[in-house]
Design an enzyme around this catalytic site. Structure first.
Site, PDB file in Angstrom:
ATOM      1  N   GLU A   1      -1.982  -9.159   4.434  1.00 14.09           N
ATOM      2  CA  GLU A   1      -1.946  -9.576   5.838  1.00 14.09           C
ATOM      3  C   GLU A   1      -3.342  -9.674   6.447  1.00 14.09           C
ATOM      4  O   GLU A   1      -3.525 -10.318   7.491  1.00 14.09           O
ATOM      5  CB  GLU A   1      -1.080  -8.602   6.654  1.00 14.09           C
ATOM      6  CG  GLU A   1      -1.636  -7.195   6.826  1.00 14.09           C
ATOM      7  CD  GLU A   1      -1.317  -6.247   5.696  1.00 14.09           C
ATOM      8  OE1 GLU A   1      -1.377  -5.027   5.910  1.00 14.09           O
ATOM      9  OE2 GLU A   1      -1.024  -6.719   4.572  1.00 14.09           O
TER      10      GLU A   1
ATOM     11  N   HIS B   1      -3.792  -5.332   0.819  1.00 16.48           N
ATOM     12  CA  HIS B   1      -3.232  -5.798   2.097  1.00 16.48           C
ATOM     13  C   HIS B   1      -3.340  -7.320   2.216  1.00 16.48           C
ATOM     14  O   HIS B   1      -4.386  -7.845   2.595  1.00 16.48           O
ATOM     15  CB  HIS B   1      -3.960  -5.125   3.264  1.00 16.48           C
ATOM     16  CG  HIS B   1      -3.648  -3.675   3.418  1.00 16.48           C
ATOM     17  ND1 HIS B   1      -2.570  -3.224   4.147  1.00 16.48           N
ATOM     18  CD2 HIS B   1      -4.246  -2.577   2.900  1.00 16.48           C
ATOM     19  CE1 HIS B   1      -2.535  -1.894   4.086  1.00 16.48           C
ATOM     20  NE2 HIS B   1      -3.541  -1.476   3.342  1.00 16.48           N
TER      21      HIS B   1
ATOM     22  N   CYS C   1       0.837  -1.210   0.000  1.00 16.57           N
ATOM     23  CA  CYS C   1       0.000   0.000   0.000  1.00 16.57           C
ATOM     24  C   CYS C   1       0.876   1.266   0.000  1.00 16.57           C
ATOM     25  O   CYS C   1       1.479   1.585  -1.015  1.00 16.57           O
ATOM     26  CB  CYS C   1      -0.970  -0.032   1.176  1.00 16.57           C
ATOM     27  SG  CYS C   1      -2.376   1.088   0.948  1.00 16.57           S
TER      28      CYS C   1
END
Length: 509
Positions: free
Chosen positions: A169, A167, A79
Site C-alpha cells: 500500500e 507493504h 506484515c
C-alpha cells in the site's frame, strides 16, 4: 449493495492507506477493528489483515478467530497479518536478526504466483517490521523472498490465503498497486464498480427514500465536504434542503460574499448570516486556543439553532462527515488523544433534537472531490485548500480583535493569490498566514517601526495526517514578503515556517 473487501485493523499506521489503494481501484472496502470483526455476508469478496506495531509473540498481541474467514473467502495478510497466519499454523516468528525498514528488493519470485503476477525479481518493496517469519509451516508455499527475508510472500496450499511481509500500500513499493489489483481482481474476482457516478446515483436514490418530503438543514462552511454533501442533498430533495452559511468574522478576505455567490449559482437554497459581532464579543480577551474553539463552537450552535428554528418542521441535520472521521471513532485504540478539539462543531444534534444524515460518511477526501467533479461542481471550489473550522481564530496567536483579523486576512489574501498567480497553488496542500503575538523593530523610509510579524505556512500532504513544508521558490517568498510588508499596515516582518508534521502540526494552535 456493492462487492466489499473487509480490512481488519490491528493498529497499523498504514491501514487507511490500504483502504485508499483499494478504493483507487474502484472496489469498495471497509475498515473494522480486530476487537469487533464483522461476520461475512454475500457481498464480501475478500479480507485483508493489516500490519501492527505489536508482535505476534506477545501474550497481549491482537488476535482474531481466523476460522471466521479462512477457506470461506480469499484472505491476504500484510506484515503482522502474514505473521499471524504463520503463527496460527505452527510456523516460527522471531525477532529479525537485521531489523528491516525501508526499501528492499525481491530476489526470488515464483513465476506462477497469481498474487505476484507481473511482478519480477528485482522489484522494490517497502519493509517495516521487527519480526520475521523464519520457519514456514508445511502448509505454506513460498512465493517470494528478499536478501534478508526468505519468506517475503507465501500462499497456503489448497486455499486462497496469502501473506506478504512487505507493504504494497506504500508508494515506495514499486508494484504495490499491481499486487493489490491482483488480489482484488484475479483472486477475489471483484468487478471494480465502485465509481463516482455509481456513488452519486445510488446516494441520491437512498437520500430520496430516507428523507422523503422531510425538511433538512445543513451548515455550509465553504469547504469541499459540506459543499459536496449539499449538492447531493440538493439533487435528492431540492428546496427541502435549507443551507445556512454563517459569517463568523474569521473567514478569509471577501470569503463570505464569494462563497455565498457560488452556492447561489449552484442553485442551493441558502441563507447567509452575518454574525461577526457575536463571535468577536465571545472572543474578547480570549487568548487560549482551546477556549477560542469552545467559544466559537458555542456561538455557532446558538446562531445556527436560531436560524434553523425559522424553518418549519425540520427533522434532519445534514453533516459533511467523511470516512476518516468514522474510522477515528471506531479505531483500534478508540478516538485518538486530544491534541486539539476537533474542527467540526459538536453538540448540535443533541441541542436541536434532530436526526442525522451523513451522505459522505463512506468516502475519503479524494473520493469526495471525485464525486463533486462528477456532479459538475466548480473545480475551483473542489480544489480549495482545507481551512480550519475555527477559521483565522487559530491563525491569530493571542486575542482576537478586528484589527488583528484585518492584518491576517490581508496577508493571507496576498499569499494565496500569489500562489495562484505563480501556478503554485495546486502544488500545495494547505497554506495560510499566521499573525504572531510579537513585535519586531524595522525601518520604513527614515523612520523606526515596531510592528507585527507574519508567518507564512505552506505544506505538502496527501491527507493532512502527515505533512512536509513546501519548498516554495526563494524568489517567490521574497516577492510575497515584500508585498505583505508594503501593503499590510502594521506588519514589518515576514518569516516562513519550515517545520514538518510531525513533530509540528499544520496549524499553530
Amino acid at each position: 449493495m456493492h462487492q466489499t473487501i473487509f480490512i481488519i485493523d490491528f493498529g497499523s499506521q498504514y491501514t487507511q492507506l490500504i483502504a485508499r489503494r483499494i478504493r483507487e481501484l474502484n472496489v469498495y472496502c471497509e475498515i473494522h477493528p480486530f476487537h469487533n470483526i464483522p461476520k461475512l455476508h454475500e457481498n464480501v469478496k475478500g479480507v485483508i489483515l493489516s500490519g501492527s506495531p505489536a508482535s505476534v509473540r506477545d501474550s497481549s498481541a491482537p488476535q482474531i478467530d481466523l476460522s471466521v474467514y479462512r477457506k470461506k473467502v480469499p484472505l491476504l495478510g500484510i506484515c503482522y497479518g502474514a505473521q499471524l497466519l504463520a503463527n496460527s499454523d505452527g510456523g516460527e516468528v522471531s525477532p529479525s536478526k537485521i531489523r528491516e525498514y525501508g526499501r528492499a528488493k525481491l530476489q526470488t519470485v515464483k513465476s506462477d504466483s497469481i498474487l505476484l503476477k507481473g511482478i519480477s525479481s528485482g522489484s522494490t518493496v517497502w519493509m517495516s517490521h521487527a519480526d520475521t517469519i523464519v520457519q514456514a509451516p508445511e502448509s505454506f508455499s513460498i512465493e517470494a523472498g528478499t536478501a534478508d527475508v526468505p519468506i517475503a510472500s507465501f500462499k497456503i496450499k489448497n486455499e486462497e490465503t496469502y501473506g506478504i511481509q512487505f507493504h504494497p500500500e506504500v508508494t515506495h513499493s514499486e508494484h504495490g498497486s499491481l499486487l493489490i489489483k491482483n488480489f482484488l481482481v484475479n483472486i477475489c474476482k471483484c468487478d471494480q464498480d465502485w465509481t463516482p457516478s455509481a456513488f452519486v446515483e445510488e446516494t441520491i436514490e437512498n437520500l430520496k427514500n430516507t428523507l422523503g418530503s422531510d425538511q433538512v438543514v445543513l451548515g455550509l462552511s465553504g469547504g469541499v465536504d459540506s459543499s459536496v454533501a449539499g449538492m447531493l442533498l440538493h439533487k435528492a430533495i431540492g428546496k427541502n434542503l435549507h443551507c445556512i452559511f454563517v459569517d463568523n468574522g474569521l473567514l478569509r478576505k471577501d470569503e463570505f460574499k464569494l462563497v455565498l455567490d457560488s452556492y447561489k449559482s449552484m442553485g442551493l437554497n441558502i441563507t447567509g448570516v452575518n454574525a461577526k459581532a457575536a463571535f468577536y464579543q465571545a472572543l474578547k480577551n480570549v487568548s487560549d486556543p482551546e477556549e477560542k474553539r469552545k467559544q466559537i463552537g458555542r456561538v455557532f450552535i446558538e446562531v445556527f439553532d436560531s436560524e434553523a428554528h425559522r424553518i418549519q418542521d425540520v427533522k434532519w441535520l445534514a453533516q459533511g462527515t467523511i470516512y476518516p472521521d468514522v474510522i477515528e471513532s471506531i479505531s483500534v485504540k478508540g478516538p485518538s488523544a486530544t491534541i486539539k478539539s476537533h474542527h467540526n462543531v459538536g453538540g448540535l444534534p443533541d441541542k436541536m433534537k434532530l436526526k442525522i444524515i451523513e451522505p459522505l460518511k463512506t468516502l475519503f477526501k479524494d473520493e469526495v472531490r471525485r464525486v463533486g467533479k462528477e456532479m459538475g461542481i466548480d473545480q475551483r471550489l473542489l480544489n480549495r485548500h482545507p481551512f480550519p473550522g475555527p477559521g483565522l481564530a487559530i491563525r491569530i496567536l493571542g486575542e482576537i480583535t478586528e484589527e488583528a483579523v484585518r492584518k491576517v486576512q490581508e496577508a493571507d489574501s496576498i499569499f494565496i493569490q500569489g500562489l495562484k498567480d505563480h501556478n503554485l497553488y495546486d502544488e500545495v496542500w494547505q497554506a495560510g498566514a499566521i499573525l504572531l503575538p510579537i513585535h519586531s523593530v524595522g525601518v520604513m523610509g527614515d523612520e523606526r517601526t515596531y510592528e507585527n510579524v507574519i508567518c507564512l505556512r505552506a505544506v505538502t500532504s496527501v491527507d493532512g495526517m502527515t505533512a512536509d513544508w513546501s519548498h516554495l521558490p526563494h524568489s517567490f517568498l521574497s516577492l510575497i514578503s515584500n508585498e505583505i510588508i508594503n501593503k499590510v499596515r502594521g506588519v514589518n516582518r515576514v518569516v516562513y515556517d519550515i517545520s514538518s508534521k510531525p513533530p509540528a502540526t499544520i496549524e499553530w494552535e
